[in-house]
Design an enzyme around this catalytic site. Structure first.
Site, PDB file in Angstrom:
ATOM      1  N   GLU A 188       0.859  -1.196   0.000  1.00 13.01           N
ATOM      2  CA  GLU A 188       0.000   0.000   0.000  1.00 13.01           C
ATOM      3  C   GLU A 188       0.885   1.232   0.000  1.00 13.01           C
ATOM      4  OE1 GLU A 188      -2.346   2.866  -0.275  1.00 13.01           O
ATOM      5  OE2 GLU A 188      -3.280   0.887  -0.369  1.00 13.01           O
ATOM      6  N   GLY A 221     -20.843  15.274  -7.718  1.00 10.61           N
ATOM      7  CA  GLY A 221     -21.179  16.695  -7.723  1.00 10.61           C
ATOM      8  C   GLY A 221     -22.454  17.000  -6.964  1.00 10.61           C
ATOM      9  N   ILE A 222     -23.465  16.159  -7.150  1.00  9.37           N
ATOM     10  CA  ILE A 222     -24.752  16.402  -6.492  1.00  9.37           C
ATOM     11  C   ILE A 222     -24.654  16.179  -4.983  1.00  9.37           C
ATOM     12  CG2 ILE A 222     -27.084  15.455  -6.246  1.00  9.37           C
ATOM     13  CD1 ILE A 222     -27.071  15.107  -9.311  1.00  9.37           C
ATOM     14  N   HIS A 235     -45.790  -2.325   8.873  1.00  6.43           N
ATOM     15  CA  HIS A 235     -46.302  -0.952   8.833  1.00  6.43           C
ATOM     16  C   HIS A 235     -45.885  -0.232  10.121  1.00  6.43           C
ATOM     17  CE1 HIS A 235     -49.015   2.422   8.120  1.00  6.43           C
ATOM     18  NE2 HIS A 235     -49.345   2.325   9.413  1.00  6.43           N
TER      19      HIS A 235
END
Length: 458
Positions: free
Chosen positions: A33, A181-182, A440
């Protein structure tokens, strides 16, 4: 020369898990790494950004407190240092966990530095030369720097360098109207920045259906984010206030002036300095390593996993790459990349969850299909939470009755969509879900109802 059974290059999602499986099987592993353990997801992707999205969500909810009958004294203020400290604590825990697990593995030797092939079976890392019959690439990717006019004349940010910013931009201009970006745009708008998103295409997230793009645009504009589409000719020049970003070449349309500019126009694989040519490993014109359905390169014994192979750009696809490689090598289980169903999410608020084919793709396929849609305003759980923006859409094969795909944009949809995804993997008809009794109140409980409203796709 140090000899191992396997060399793994890159500590993203696939590499560390593969090291664990290989060493459990009695193999010796050299793990390389160059910088930060954990890869993009842990250090500059999922983990830090979703931690900041959570902080931005808290700020947004606090500003809406009165809608819930909650009174706050004074305006909501953002402490960016505290936001960053929280984020970094989460990142450090994940990063350290990955590194410690590798270093404590007695059959795994960790090398820190940049790996480069010398031949098909040898790799150099600094002064160390490593040899193995099997080599696994998990080197990830980085932000693409587009060749815009003026790009090197102005300071710009990528998803990585923006995370290092300790102050709040006055006006953040984002070039690129897709997922990165959003997500950043909504996040920083909720922190208090003025935000402008500039997109070359005629709509945001252009690879999604038009109704999804339109809904995303409405949500962002509803929060005060400026969006400029059809930006055919993007250019950057220095400005007294920061950066001026032009969007057209042959018109009088004014540029956008911002204090900071973020480039979010795609990703590039980290393969340029691996010396792949010396190993004879083939890549495509963009630098992605070419692999087959079991992630084998053209060179025997060399595999590529994660973002660098172009088969997926997500943490979950990278981890699945590990599963495919391990299953084939160690379990006599012939798993393949082509077995997986496309699935991903965009973590704006509310999230967009996507599986399988979208409506556009189904129409192009010529399949006889059924479609069902339902606005989130018809989902009780969303209404109760005061978060009813968005809609659900599912597509079904009219002949086989199997789910073809779905686009769910709404609160909790990143979780709810899995009941459809699991049905697709099971190869079961949509009626399996339609007849299921869901709890529910949940978002998921409306999916059986959604499937009960299917009609022919015109």
């Amino acid at each position: 020369m140090q000899t191992f059974d396997a060399i793994i290059i890159g500590a993203g999602q696939a590499g560390p898990s593969l090291a664990s499986r290989l060493t459990e099987a009695g193999m010796t592993v050299a793990f390389v790494e160059r910088k930060l353990f954990g890869g993009t997801c842990v250090n500059t992707g999922c983990t830090p950004t979703k931690a900041m999205v959570a902080s931005a969500y808290a700020a947004h909810t606090a500003r809406r407190a009165a809608e819930y009958g909650v009174k706050l004294n004074g305006p909501v203020e953002i402490d960016m240092k505290a936001v960053i400290a929280r984020r970094e604590a989460i990142v450090a825990k994940s990063r350290n966990g990955v590194e410690n697990s590798l270093r404590k593995n007695p059959r795994c030797t960790v090398f820190t530095g940049t790996a480069s092939f010398e031949s098909r079976h040898t790799v150099k890392v600094g002064d160390d030369r490593l040899e193995a019959k099997q080599i696994f690439l998990n080197v990830g990717g980085r932000a693409t720097i587009p060749d815009f006019p003026g790009i090197h004349e102005v300071p710009f940010l990528t998803n990585t360098s923006l995370l290092a910013l300790e102050t709040l931009p006055k006006h953040l201009i984002i070039v690129g109207g897709s997922y990165i970006g959003i997500e950043f745009g909504q996040m920083y708008r909720r922190f208090g920045s003025e935000v402008t998103i500039i997109e070359k295409a005629s709509r945001l997230v252009q690879h999604e259906d038009e109704d999804v793009s339109a809904a995303v645009l409405d949500i962002l504009q509803g929060e005060g984010i400026h969006v400029r589409l059809d930006a055919e000719c993007i250019s950057l020049v220095p400005h007294a206030e920061g950066v001026s970003v032009g969007v057209q070449c042959n018109s009088d349309e004014p540029p956008s002036i911002g204090s900071h500019v973020l480039l979010a126009v795609g990703r590039t694989p980290n393969t340029q300095d691996l010396g792949l040519d010396r190993a004879g490993v083939a890549t495509d014109e963009r630098g992605y390593v070419l692999v087959d359905d079991q992630l084998r390169t053209n060179v025997e014994g060399i595999y590529a996993m994660g973002d660098c192979n172009g088969k997926g750009a997500f943490t979950h696809t990278a981890y699945n790459d590990f599963e495919i490689v391990a299953a084939n090598l160690l379990d006599n289980d012939p798993r393949r990349v082509s077995d997986r169903i496309p699935c991903y999410a965009m973590y704006m608020d509310p999230p967009l969850a996507r599986i399988g084919m979208n409506e556009t793709e189904v129409r192009k396929s010529g399949k006889r299909a059924l479609i069902g849609t339902r606005p989130m305003t018809r989902v009780n759980r969303a209404v109760e939470k005061g978060e009813s923006l968005g809609f659900m859409k599912v597509l079904v094969d009219a002949e086989s009755k199997k789910v073809l795909g779905a686009s769910l944009l709404g609160v909790g949809c990143d979780e709810a969509i899995h009941c459809l995804l699991d049905t697709m993997y099971a190869g079961a008809p949509y009626s399996t879900v339609q007849r299921a009794v869901h709890i529910h109140p949940t978002v998921s409980e409306l999916i059986p109802t959604l499937l009960g409203s299917l009609k022919p796709l015109d």
